[in-house]
Structure formats: C-alpha cells, structure tokens
Design a protein around this motif. Structure first.
Motif, mmCIF file in Angstrom:
data_model
loop_
_atom_site.group_PDB
_atom_site.id
_atom_site.type_symbol
_atom_site.label_atom_id
_atom_site.label_comp_id
_atom_site.label_asym_id
_atom_site.label_seq_id
_atom_site.Cartn_x
_atom_site.Cartn_y
_atom_site.Cartn_z
ATOM 1 N N ALA A 285 0.826 -1.210 0.000
ATOM 2 C CA ALA A 285 0.000 0.000 0.000
ATOM 3 C C ALA A 285 0.857 1.255 0.000
ATOM 4 C CB ALA A 285 -0.928 -0.006 1.204
ATOM 5 N N THR A 286 2.089 1.133 0.511
ATOM 6 C CA THR A 286 2.995 2.282 0.563
ATOM 7 C C THR A 286 3.923 2.343 -0.640
ATOM 8 O OG1 THR A 286 2.956 2.262 2.981
ATOM 9 C CG2 THR A 286 4.796 3.395 1.935
ATOM 10 N N VAL A 292 -1.237 -5.624 -8.786
ATOM 11 C CA VAL A 292 -2.413 -6.487 -8.911
ATOM 12 C C VAL A 292 -2.306 -7.586 -7.856
ATOM 13 C CG1 VAL A 292 -3.682 -8.075 -10.395
ATOM 14 C CG2 VAL A 292 -2.648 -6.015 -11.366
ATOM 15 N N VAL A 293 -3.274 -7.631 -6.942
ATOM 16 C CA VAL A 293 -3.252 -8.592 -5.847
ATOM 17 C C VAL A 293 -4.630 -9.218 -5.711
ATOM 18 C CG1 VAL A 293 -2.916 -8.950 -3.370
ATOM 19 C CG2 VAL A 293 -1.485 -7.306 -4.594
ATOM 20 N N HIS A 294 -4.648 -10.540 -5.557
ATOM 21 C CA HIS A 294 -5.869 -11.261 -5.207
ATOM 22 C C HIS A 294 -5.622 -11.921 -3.859
ATOM 23 C CE1 HIS A 294 -8.151 -11.176 -9.111
ATOM 24 N NE2 HIS A 294 -6.958 -10.752 -9.490
ATOM 25 N N ALA A 314 -6.215 -1.403 3.121
ATOM 26 C CA ALA A 314 -5.504 -1.769 1.891
ATOM 27 C C ALA A 314 -6.427 -1.709 0.689
ATOM 28 C CB ALA A 314 -4.905 -3.164 2.038
ATOM 29 N N ILE A 315 -7.688 -2.120 0.854
ATOM 30 C CA ILE A 315 -8.654 -2.057 -0.254
ATOM 31 C C ILE A 315 -8.815 -0.613 -0.725
ATOM 32 C CG2 ILE A 315 -11.108 -2.345 -0.825
ATOM 33 C CD1 ILE A 315 -11.066 -4.829 1.034
ATOM 34 N N LYS A 316 -8.846 0.336 0.204
ATOM 35 C CA LYS A 316 -8.977 1.744 -0.165
ATOM 36 C C LYS A 316 -7.724 2.270 -0.860
ATOM 37 C CE LYS A 316 -12.093 2.803 3.689
ATOM 38 N NZ LYS A 316 -12.232 3.541 4.981
ATOM 39 N N GLN A 320 -6.204 -2.118 -7.358
ATOM 40 C CA GLN A 320 -6.182 -3.406 -8.060
ATOM 41 C C GLN A 320 -6.116 -4.589 -7.090
ATOM 42 O OE1 GLN A 320 -4.510 -3.384 -12.197
ATOM 43 N NE2 GLN A 320 -3.034 -1.971 -11.272
ATOM 44 N N LEU A 321 -6.495 -4.334 -5.849
ATOM 45 C CA LEU A 321 -6.587 -5.412 -4.861
ATOM 46 C C LEU A 321 -7.994 -6.003 -4.885
ATOM 47 C CD1 LEU A 321 -5.822 -7.097 -2.332
ATOM 48 C CD2 LEU A 321 -6.361 -5.072 -0.953
ATOM 49 N N LYS A 322 -8.084 -7.308 -5.090
ATOM 50 C CA LYS A 322 -9.353 -8.035 -5.031
ATOM 51 C C LYS A 322 -9.323 -8.930 -3.798
ATOM 52 C CE LYS A 322 -10.400 -6.373 -9.096
ATOM 53 N NZ LYS A 322 -11.390 -5.269 -9.221
#
Length: 393
Positions: A285-286, A292-294, A314-316, A320-322
């Motif tokens: 996040a930093t 891209v993360v799932h 982290a979602i905020k 591209q985080l799912k």
C-alpha cells in the motif's frame, strides 16, 4: 559427495528409516536431553510433547537419505532449516553433540542391523549435512547479527483481533534501531515459564517494515497436558501486558513476499496464516499500491476475521486489490470454502502465489493449483514441521 563405500548403505537405509524413523528420533531426543538438559531451552518442548518434533526430524532424516544425490531438491529445504536455526541462535558446536546422539539412537533402535559400515556411512552423511548447514548459517549470521543475539523489546500496544487472537506491538528499549526485514519473515520470541524453563517460538511479523515497531499476531491454542504447559502463545495471551518486556531474535525466514512484482500476486490464507499477508499488504500500500493482488482468506466464522482494519485500509489504498472472505461455518458450508476458481485464469497463468495456513489447507490448495496448471516454482508456502519436507518424503 559421499564415498563409494557409504553410498549403498545410505540407499539401503531409506526403507528402514521410513519404518523406524519416528522411533529413532524419539530415542534420540530422550537421550539428548538426558545428557544435555540445557538444550531443553533450545528445542520446542510443546512440539516434543505432542510428537511433532520427532516426526519432523524423522521426515528430515528420511528425506535426506532419499535425496542425498539430488542437491537441487535438498537446497530449498536446507535454506529454510538454516533460517530456522539462525532464529534460534544455533551454533556449530551443537552439531557434533546432535550427531553423536543421532548415531547412538540408530544403533539403539536397529540393534545388530546397525552394522559398523552402516553407522560409518551415516556418520559420513551426517557430517556432510552438518557442514552444509554450518556454512549456510555462518553466511546468514554474517549478513544479520551474531548467533544468539537478542533484542529487548517493550510491549507498546495490545490489539484484540478476535476472541482468540491478539496483536502485540513491540518497540525497542532505549530507542534502539529496529532491524530491517522482508514481509513474510518471522522472529523468535523468548519467554521463561514459572518452572524456569525458557522457550522460543517463531511468529510471522504482521505489519510492514519501516515503522517504529514490530508486530506479531498470536492465536491462543487449544492444547492439553504437557503441550499446553509449554505453549508460548498461551503464555503471551495470559501474561503479557502493555509495558512488559520481551526478548526477540533478528527477523529470519526465506518466505519473502516480493512487493515489486511485475506479475500478479495471489495470496491464499487461512486463520492466523493471514499475518505475513498483512505485512505484505501494508508494505504494498505504501511502495507499490498499483500492484495487482488477489487475496483469498478463509476463516471458520466472521468473529475469526483477523486484521479486518488493515485489509479494509488496503482495499482503499490499492485499486487493483481483489479480496474475498470465506467463512466455512456459514449456513451453506460449501459456499464458505475457499476456492481458486475465484481467481481469473489470466491471473493464474502468471501469478506468484503465496500461501499460509494449516498444513491441510495448504496441501489442498497446492494440489488444486498444480491441477490448474500452475508451476510449482510459482507456489510459495510458509510451513514448519513435517510438511516442510512434503515434496521430498
């Protein structure tokens, strides 16, 4: 390389070790601790009580005998063992002691079948393995700290994550510098029980590096008997308060989650296995929020959803985080089971995949990933115990 004399004896030992390995390692530990009781403070006595440590060593000896002519297969296992040893401050002088009692246990269990040529072959094999471990450990210590050096930390905060899990935020005394680490690595935490016995345990760091503290998230264990009496996790839950101090090792571990991938990252976690993933997410996040993360996370119930605040943050921060949460005790149990079918095929084709959780969970997910065409080299697991040698045994 082994001598021509030793090779046939090592090969012939494989079926014997499969049959008698746990008996040999049980005798080994009993004799070792009787002769060197100070080592009770080095080895995990909870795992001794429930038999895990004996199984782990038996698997290691068997795997070494079955693969001694394939150094490439043994190399990743040796690297992982070296990091574990470094976190415990293992030094070269311990290896001759272990070797003496291991050979003695082989002789005691096998009796007349342990002929002098067989024991000579195993002495040679053990010496080669010990030398490899000593050399790797020396290199690792040289890059980090002196063997056995510990840092005194103060508990700065305790965060309740669930009814059975707490995060302990640790800060160094005297404003000492914090060690660098890579998300996925762990520290050894040392406690002294009421009977005076000192015990180490390893916990993954559960926050990003570069902060003013180190964090570990610890789940309370459901144990009975001697195993419960030597549970460091339960001791931390029951005794540790803000302001208390703890001794910890330097961070170690080769389960390192790369934050700068040009490929998708898939994280599969179950229960407290989410902790190294949180360290990676907070770091991403930093330093690389466009990664891209799932993240697929399995828990038994919503109450056991750990690090909810970190994941929501982290979602905020990462467009591209799912993320998907699975609760296996939901009304529809089948719908609550984690499945890699929720990962797009295009992602699976190139992703680096990281897993952490109970052994059965990781074995199932790895099997499904391989069946889906994912190369084993792209699947990374954080494991200890017998499962460490799954690919070799």
């Amino acid at each position: 390389m082994f001598s021509e004399t030793a090779v046939p004896y090592i090969k012939a030992s494989v079926p014997v070790l499969r049959e008698h390995g746990v008996q040999i390692t049980t005798v080994f530990y009993a004799n070792l601790f009787k002769a060197h009781p100070q080592l009770l403070n080095v080895f995990n006595m909870r795992n001794q009580a429930d038999g895990t440590q004996q199984q782990s060593l038996a698997a290691a000896v068997f795997a070494y005998a079955a693969n001694f002519e394939n150094p490439a297969a043994l190399a990743p296992v040796i690297t992982r063992i070296v990091h574990k040893h470094a976190s415990l401050g293992i030094t070269a002088d311990l290896y001759p002691i272990v070797g003496t009692h291991l050979l003695g246990a082989i002789k005691e269990v096998l009796g007349d079948a342990a002929t002098p040529p067989l024991l000579d072959a195993w002495a040679e094999a053990y010496g080669a393995l010990a030398n490899a471990l000593i050399a790797e450990e020396k290199n690792l210590y040289g890059n980090t700290t002196a063997p056995g050096d510990l840092t005194q930390m103060r508990v700065a905060d305790i965060i309740t994550q669930s009814p059975t899990a707490k995060t302990f935020r640790l800060q160094p005394l005297n404003q000492a510098a914090l060690p660098a680490y890579i998300p996925g690595q762990y520290i050894s935490v040392y406690v002294t029980f009421a009977d005076g016995q000192r015990q180490p345990r390893q916990y993954s760091l559960s926050d990003a590096p570069g902060k003013n503290s180190l964090s570990i998230t610890v789940k309370k264990e459901s144990l009975t008997g001697a195993a419960a009496d030597k549970s460091v996790s339960n001791w931390l839950h029951d005794n540790l308060k803000v302001g208390d101090s703890l001794q910890i090792s330097h961070p170690y571990g080769e389960f390192a989650i790369n934050a700068l991938h040009d490929k998708p990252v898939v994280m599969l976690a179950a229960g407290v296995g989410i902790t190294p993933m949180i360290a990676a997410l907070n770091h991403l996040a930093t330093v690389n929020p466009q990664q891209v993360v799932h993240l697929l996370y399995a828990v038994r119930s919503p109450e056991e959803y750990l690090h909810r605040a970190d994941i929501e943050q982290a979602i905020k921060a990462m467009p591209q985080l799912k993320f998907k949460l699975y609760t296996s005790q939901a009304a529809d149990d089948a719908q609550g089971r984690l499945t890699i079918d929720d990962i797009p095929q295009a992602v699976l084709k190139s992703a680096e995949i990281y897993m952490c959780g109970p052994t059965g969970f990781m074995q199932t997910q790895k099997q499904r990933l391989v069946e889906a065409g994912v190369a084993a080299s792209r699947i990374h697991k954080e494991v200890f115990g017998p499962d460490l040698l799954e690919a070799l045994v």
